[in-house]
Design an enzyme around this catalytic site. Structure first.
Site, short mmCIF file in Angstrom:
data_model
loop_
_atom_site.label_atom_id
_atom_site.label_comp_id
_atom_site.label_asym_id
_atom_site.label_seq_id
_atom_site.Cartn_x
_atom_site.Cartn_y
_atom_site.Cartn_z
N THR A 56 59.43 42.76 38.27
CA THR A 56 59.30 41.76 39.34
C THR A 56 57.90 41.15 39.19
O THR A 56 57.06 41.68 38.47
CB THR A 56 59.43 42.40 40.74
OG1 THR A 56 58.28 43.22 40.99
CG2 THR A 56 60.69 43.24 40.86
N ALA A 77 55.96 46.55 39.66
CA ALA A 77 55.51 45.94 40.92
C ALA A 77 54.10 45.42 40.70
O ALA A 77 53.22 46.18 40.28
CB ALA A 77 55.52 46.99 42.03
N VAL A 94 52.98 50.01 37.83
CA VAL A 94 52.11 49.02 38.48
C VAL A 94 51.73 47.94 37.48
O VAL A 94 51.17 48.23 36.42
CB VAL A 94 50.85 49.70 39.05
CG1 VAL A 94 49.94 48.66 39.70
CG2 VAL A 94 51.23 50.78 40.05
N LYS A 95 52.05 46.71 37.87
CA LYS A 95 51.78 45.57 36.98
C LYS A 95 50.40 45.01 37.33
O LYS A 95 50.14 44.64 38.48
CB LYS A 95 52.84 44.51 37.24
CG LYS A 95 53.35 43.82 36.02
CD LYS A 95 54.52 42.98 36.46
CE LYS A 95 54.93 42.02 35.41
NZ LYS A 95 55.87 41.04 35.95
N VAL A 96 49.56 44.94 36.31
CA VAL A 96 48.17 44.51 36.52
C VAL A 96 47.87 43.36 35.55
O VAL A 96 48.14 43.47 34.36
CB VAL A 96 47.21 45.69 36.22
CG1 VAL A 96 45.76 45.28 36.42
CG2 VAL A 96 47.55 46.90 37.08
#
Ligand code: E4P
Length: 233
Positions: A27, A56, A82-84
């Site tokens: 996402t 996310a 966790v998307k960074v």
């Protein structure tokens, strides 16, 4: 080659899951903005529909903010990644989240060097954006090929996740380039299923079957399924 669905729309997910081809979901804030509501609730629902990784994305610009959002997402479900975003703050956040055993997906990668840095910082997933590079008249697949090769040659632990996929050809080329994962919108996944020769072949087989049935029954036409069921009983 794993296939992820690139969506925040809950209804997209069971379709790919039923086909047996769903390995995870990505996402981003723009995809989430299309569905609205609570991002946490959407993420929890997606995580309940797939056991694969669900990305996310943080929106904070500073390291502490990224860590705060990342820890929050990671606590929502065990399969959250966790998307960074790539950058100096992003690399530091990735390294610190890795120290806490929180998996990360480094997003907005547009060069092999950015991917190499993200891998060294400890990102589990590296997301080069093929479509956005093509959009500005660059060759997105060159970056995919270079990064996949770098990961392979140096035995890096990260996986290359091809993002910003626009059409089925991107998926084929990414697979041939050695990418580990492609994340695709549902419409591209549907395009991958279809081929005009499959459609016309299916129609022709059915037509021939019915003609044969009509001939042997003296002109009466049976549906193929009904005929097969009758033959078995
Ligand atoms: C997924 O991780 C990316 O955020 C997404 O593929 C970006 O796609 P777009 O370039 O079509 O917005």
């Amino acid at each position: 080659m794993k296939l992820f669905l690139d969506t925040a729309a809950i209804d997209d997910i069971p379709t790919a899951a039923r086909w047996g081809v769903l390995d995870g979901v990505t996402t981003n804030p723009s995809l989430f903005a299309k569905v609205g509501g609570s991002y946490d609730a959407v993420l929890r629902e997606i995580c309940a529909l797939t056991s694969g990784p669900v990305s996310a994305e943080v929106v904070a610009e500073d390291v502490e903010g990224m860590l705060r959002e990342g820890r929050h997402f990671a606590a929502l479900a065990p399969n959250i990644v966790v998307k960074v975003p790539m950058g100096e703050a992003g690399l530091e956040a990735i390294a610190r989240l890795a120290d806490e055993a929180i998996k990360t997906n480094c997003t907005l990668i547009f060069s092999a060097n950015q991917g190499l840095l993200a891998a060294k910082a400890g990102a589990s997933l590296l997301s080069p954006f093929v479509g956005r590079l093509d959009d500005i008249n660059e060759n997105g697949m060159t970056v995919i090929r270079e990064l996949a090769n770098i990961v392979k040659i140096h035995g890096l632990a990260s996986e290359v996740l091809v993002a910003s996929v626009r059409h089925p050809r991107h998926v084929t080329d990414a697979a041939l380039a050695g990418a580990h994962i492609a994340t695709v919108p549902l419409n591209v996944l549907r395009q991958m299923v279809r081929h005009p020769l499959t459609d016309s072949g299916t129609v022709q087989f059915r037509r021939d079957w019915m003609a044969a049935q009509a001939a042997s029954a003296g002109g009466e036409v049976d549906e193929p399924a009904a005929t097969l069921a009758g033959a078995a009983s």
